[in-house]
Enzyme design. Structure first.
Site, PDB file in Angstrom:
ATOM      1  N   CYS A 148       0.788  -1.234   0.000  1.00 56.83           N
ATOM      2  CA  CYS A 148       0.000   0.000   0.000  1.00 56.83           C
ATOM      3  C   CYS A 148       0.820   1.285   0.000  1.00 56.83           C
ATOM      4  O   CYS A 148       0.308   2.339  -0.370  1.00 56.83           O
ATOM      5  CB  CYS A 148      -0.948  -0.001   1.198  1.00 56.83           C
ATOM      6  SG  CYS A 148      -2.271  -1.236   1.068  1.00 56.83           S
ATOM      7  N   PHE A 193     -10.578  -4.689  -0.877  1.00 57.47           N
ATOM      8  CA  PHE A 193      -9.618  -4.383  -1.941  1.00 57.47           C
ATOM      9  C   PHE A 193     -10.254  -4.392  -3.328  1.00 57.47           C
ATOM     10  O   PHE A 193     -11.188  -5.136  -3.599  1.00 57.47           O
ATOM     11  CB  PHE A 193      -8.443  -5.366  -1.904  1.00 57.47           C
ATOM     12  CG  PHE A 193      -7.493  -5.102  -0.769  1.00 57.47           C
ATOM     13  CD1 PHE A 193      -6.458  -4.202  -0.920  1.00 57.47           C
ATOM     14  CD2 PHE A 193      -7.660  -5.741   0.451  1.00 57.47           C
ATOM     15  CE1 PHE A 193      -5.589  -3.951   0.129  1.00 57.47           C
ATOM     16  CE2 PHE A 193      -6.792  -5.495   1.509  1.00 57.47           C
ATOM     17  CZ  PHE A 193      -5.758  -4.598   1.347  1.00 57.47           C
ATOM     18  N   HIS A 199      -3.367   7.610   2.241  1.00 66.62           N
ATOM     19  CA  HIS A 199      -3.810   6.331   1.677  1.00 66.62           C
ATOM     20  C   HIS A 199      -4.835   5.710   2.617  1.00 66.62           C
ATOM     21  O   HIS A 199      -4.537   5.473   3.795  1.00 66.62           O
ATOM     22  CB  HIS A 199      -2.631   5.374   1.510  1.00 66.62           C
ATOM     23  CG  HIS A 199      -3.075   3.971   1.217  1.00 66.62           C
ATOM     24  ND1 HIS A 199      -3.516   3.568  -0.012  1.00 66.62           N
ATOM     25  CD2 HIS A 199      -3.182   2.885   2.039  1.00 66.62           C
ATOM     26  CE1 HIS A 199      -3.859   2.293   0.047  1.00 66.62           C
ATOM     27  NE2 HIS A 199      -3.664   1.853   1.278  1.00 66.62           N
ATOM     28  N   GLY A 231      -6.077   2.885   3.923  1.00 63.00           N
ATOM     29  CA  GLY A 231      -5.933   1.448   4.083  1.00 63.00           C
ATOM     30  C   GLY A 231      -7.206   0.797   4.580  1.00 63.00           C
ATOM     31  O   GLY A 231      -7.476  -0.368   4.305  1.00 63.00           O
ATOM     32  N   PRO A 279     -11.101   2.128   7.072  1.00 62.17           N
ATOM     33  CA  PRO A 279     -11.678   3.174   7.914  1.00 62.17           C
ATOM     34  C   PRO A 279     -11.061   3.259   9.304  1.00 62.17           C
ATOM     35  O   PRO A 279     -10.953   4.351   9.871  1.00 62.17           O
ATOM     36  CB  PRO A 279     -13.163   2.810   7.982  1.00 62.17           C
ATOM     37  CG  PRO A 279     -13.243   1.381   7.561  1.00 62.17           C
ATOM     38  CD  PRO A 279     -12.114   1.152   6.623  1.00 62.17           C
ATOM     39  N   ASN A 290      -9.766  -0.109  -1.355  1.00 55.97           N
ATOM     40  CA  ASN A 290      -8.315  -0.003  -1.194  1.00 55.97           C
ATOM     41  C   ASN A 290      -7.679  -0.657  -2.420  1.00 55.97           C
ATOM     42  O   ASN A 290      -7.743  -1.870  -2.586  1.00 55.97           O
ATOM     43  CB  ASN A 290      -7.878  -0.710   0.091  1.00 55.97           C
ATOM     44  CG  ASN A 290      -6.374  -0.630   0.331  1.00 55.97           C
ATOM     45  OD1 ASN A 290      -5.595  -0.351  -0.582  1.00 55.97           O
ATOM     46  ND2 ASN A 290      -5.963  -0.885   1.561  1.00 55.97           N
TER      47      ASN A 290
END
Length: 388
Positions: free
Chosen positions: A172, A223, A311, A313, A315, A344
């Protein structure tokens, strides 16, 4: 998000007034994105995933339903399709050695998305692809030699002496690492123009659910797939190029003895991920010091006087960061919107956030901001940004 005064005059003035780029500093000159054709509304994911993996466990279905609600994701894009599962039914069979099949799908898919995102970016940039001097290619979704950087350069018709850098399996934080590398290249090679492209698919991690692998369900709920691209260069040609963000200062940091918190292993089945429950706490415990190191290179002293491109990743990470740094609720709105619209998407997601941030800053806003991402290591990647 903050607005101007009631008659709109402050917003109009801010939109018309451009800050001057700092000589020699790298800037983002254009941005683009691309996605696979299949879009999945979150409310349809559970039934589709359970059907496609032939799962008959009601506990797993109920848990996935809860996770899907908690992620705040509304839509995602995916390479995986019914056609792929019909061609490779073994992908939905527990324990099948499917890495060969997954790479057969993923390798061309990530380059196709990367090419589309790059073409979109180059079109916005407005200069010929032959003017690109360097490529930085980021992906955690393909494995081969030569790598996607060469395939991308060939697809775009770049010059043969284009300098290529390939960043594989960073997860990430890869997008912000790419910005740091592109910044170094641009600032140390006068006249250079760097194409930074990220491309990711969840194909390598696709497998049927199993109670022994709870993180697989988190991945299924959170994702998505896609690609992004930016052009980075110093000393922009005014009137020909349109810089919108300056890359002022970049820092990377790892937290000792935390390499087990985000653990990814390649096997005959694909990539297996394990995510420690203490990840949000580890980030919370170290984020303030990291951010202050970046801020020290600007004139800003208060966190709420910055714009934030983080970013998303998940919440939980955004909520912890907002609470720890006492950020106003609107500060992470661009990150939350990117998570909601795309999920994500690993290294790509920071650029979806930055695209939303660009639109927000057109209305007037803070001059300085932070771009942040977190990933395996635990690694913190950060960059001090200046809105132009």
């Amino acid at each position: 998000m903050p607005q101007g005064d009631s008659n709109g005059s402050s917003k109009q003035h801010a939109a018309l007034t451009r800050r001057v780029p700092t000589p020699g500093k790298a800037t983002i000159l254009a941005i683009g994105k691309a996605f696979p054709s299949q879009i999945i509304p979150q409310e349809c994911l559970v039934e589709g995933y359970i059907r496609d993996t032939k799962c008959e466990d009601s506990y797993i279905k109920e848990k996935l339903e809860r996770l899907c609600k908690n992620t705040t994701v509304k839509t995602r894009y995916t390479v995986m399709s019914k056609e792929i599962l019909d061609k490779f039914p073994e992908l939905a069979t527990e324990g099948s050695p499917t890495i060969k099949q997954k790479l057969e799908i993923a390798n061309p898919a990530v380059v196709e998305m990367a090419t589309k995102a790059s073409l979109s970016c180059i079109k916005e940039w407005g200069r010929p692809a032959q003017d690109i001097t360097h490529v930085v290619y980021v992906s955690s979704s393909e494995i081969r030699l030569p790598g996607g950087d060469l395939y991308l350069a060939n697809e775009l018709g770049l010059r043969r002496d284009v300098g290529r850098v390939m960043l594989y399996f960073l997860g990430c934080y890869g997008g912000v690492t790419g910005l740091r590398v592109a910044k170094d290249i641009a600032e140390n090679n006068p006249g250079s123009r760097v194409l930074l492209t990220t491309s990711e698919t969840t194909i390598l991690g696709f497998r049927p659910p199993n109670k022994a692998r709870p993180y697989d369900l988190v991945g299924a709920a959170l994702f998505g797939d896609g690609a992004a691209a930016v052009i980075v260069g110093a000393n922009p040609v005014m009137g020909q190029e349109s810089p919108f963000m300056e890359l002022s200062y970049a820092v990377q940091k790892f937290l000792p003895d935390t390499h087990h918190v985000i653990d990814g292993r390649l096997s005959e089945e694909g990539i297996n991920f394990k995510l420690g429950r203490d990840l949000p706490q580890k980030i919370e415990d170290n984020i303030e010091e990291f951010c202050r190191k970046l801020m020290a290179q600007s004139t800003v002293k208060e966190f709420n006087d910055l714009f934030w491109a983080v970013h998303p990743g998940g919440p939980a990470i955004l909520n912890r960061l907002e609470s720890t740094l006492k950020l106003s609720s609107e500060k992470l709105e661009c990150s939350r919107k990117a998570l909601m619209d795309y999920g994500n998407v690993s290294s790509n997601t920071i650029f979806y956030v930055m695209e939303y941030m660009r639109e927000y800053l057109k209305e007037g806003g803070e001059e300085w901001g932070l771009g942040l991402a977190f990933g395996p290591g635990i690694t913190f990647e950060g960059i001090l940004l200046r809105s132009l």
